[in-house]
Design a protein around this motif. Structure first.
Motif, PDB file in Angstrom:
ATOM      1  N   ARG A  63      -0.142  -4.149  -5.024  1.00 52.47           N
ATOM      2  CA  ARG A  63       0.726  -3.390  -4.127  1.00 52.47           C
ATOM      3  C   ARG A  63       1.107  -2.032  -4.719  1.00 52.47           C
ATOM      4  O   ARG A  63       1.200  -1.032  -4.011  1.00 52.47           O
ATOM      5  CB  ARG A  63       1.980  -4.208  -3.830  1.00 52.47           C
ATOM      6  N   ASP A  64       1.336  -1.991  -6.044  1.00 48.93           N
ATOM      7  CA  ASP A  64       1.634  -0.706  -6.698  1.00 48.93           C
ATOM      8  C   ASP A  64       0.496   0.283  -6.486  1.00 48.93           C
ATOM      9  O   ASP A  64       0.721   1.461  -6.173  1.00 48.93           O
ATOM     10  CB  ASP A  64       1.823  -0.903  -8.215  1.00 48.93           C
ATOM     11  N   THR A 123       0.158   1.398  -2.793  1.00 54.43           N
ATOM     12  CA  THR A 123       1.215   2.361  -2.447  1.00 54.43           C
ATOM     13  C   THR A 123       0.872   3.754  -2.955  1.00 54.43           C
ATOM     14  O   THR A 123       1.036   4.750  -2.249  1.00 54.43           O
ATOM     15  CB  THR A 123       2.563   1.917  -3.058  1.00 54.43           C
TER      16      THR A 123
END
Lengths: 199, 199
Positions: free
Chosen positions: B37-38, B41
């Motif tokens: 997810r990092d 993003t």
DNA sequence: CCTACCGATCGGTAGG
DNA sequence: CCTACCGATCGGTAGG
């Protein structure tokens, strides 16, 4: 033996076990790669029980790091007490002790692995660095005592020497050569050109 | 500009963006400390979409590592092509390029950080080591060409030198000294005692 | 490359 | 130090 008054030493033992297990797992899998559950399993505890001994995973890390620093600190200090007064002998003795402590079977080698600054910020990072700096200062002093030519930067000597020593943890496999020999060989490569007496 | 036929180059760009973002995050937070997810993003994607480009997080790591190795490899190779024939000059040129690539703004420094073997096992670990070994062989050859006294172990020279260079990533802060100067200073500490001509 | 979602695992807590 | 549990986050997937 199991009287209530013994709760304190007993809990102290468990704390020590937790530190050892955490040091082992942090070293082999990294901080983020180690779960509270991994550590609990290794000492035969349930995950929640760890929070009886440590307030958080971060506090556990800090305690492990502090323990690691004080271990290697003590080991080098003892070596220096037994060394003679020659500045290069003293540096060599410190480096031998440093390398042996790093690669020893106790799993606190993480103290010097730069990974343990990675991903940490703010207070936690500052505290880790502070613990480490006290230790590195000892090498600063040892190198200040060396008779060096003017064109040799003592900071680069210290960082270069510590770098080559710390890097050993990435390639050393027991059985080939002793850690003492490796430490001496590395120190000598620096010493050869920098010691004016050319020992 | 947005015709369907441009899907292929467009997707190639996104792949590159993903590699860069992953290199950045893996370097600063570690592999386990970085989530899919990092990375998503950072490139403005949704987490699931990463699996259109890479089969797994591990495959992404391997791609980043390979990219990092080939970057630094190319950088050192170019430096060697522009160097003269003196073996110590060649080693110095390689070390300057190595250090600059390590600390450059592109975030692939992880290639040499030992952390990226920590926690990995089996195939993944073997593949990472294989990528790295190809690169280290170049230094093995450079050091084989050096005129060394019989009592100098070329393996320890290579590992000591690389250790002191790789360790720079843990203490270097831009603005104090140039990486070129640092590389030269470190190489010279080894060279001083080991080069029989005493340049 | 998005939507919508899965089961698993995470650090941590209340109460005993 | 265990029981029992929380909300959050994880890597990954089916279907479009």
């Amino acid at each position: 033996m199991d009287h209530p008054k013994q709760v304190s030493p007993r809990s102290h033992n468990r704390r020590r076990q937790l530190l050892d297990a955490a040091a082992h797992l942090f070293t082999s899998s990294g901080y983020a790669g180690t779960s509270i559950r991994d550590i609990a399993t290794m000492v035969g505890m349930l995950p929640g029980s760890i929070y009886y001994h440590f307030k958080s995973k971060e506090e556990l890390l800090l305690a492990v790091h502090e323990e690691g620093v004080s271990n290697i600190f003590q080991s080098v200090r003892t070596a220096l007490e037994q060394s003679d007064d020659d500045p290069w002998s003293r540096l060599e003795a410190a480096c031998r002790a440093h390398l042996n402590a790093l690669c020893s079977s106790s799993h606190y080698a993480m103290i010097v692995t730069p990974e343990f600054l990675r991903g940490f910020e703010g207070d936690l990072r500052a505290q880790i660095i502070a613990q480490r700096d006290r230790y590195e200062d000892m090498f600063r002093k040892l190198i200040d005592d060396l008779p060096l030519a003017d064109d040799v930067n003592p900071n680069y000597l210290r960082l270069g020497l510590l770098g080559s020593l710390n890097w050993v943890t990435t390639w050393y496999r027991p059985g080939t050569d002793t850690l003492d020999n490796i430490a001496v060989a590395l120190v000598n490569m620096f010493r050869r050109g920098l010691d004016p007496r050319q020992t």
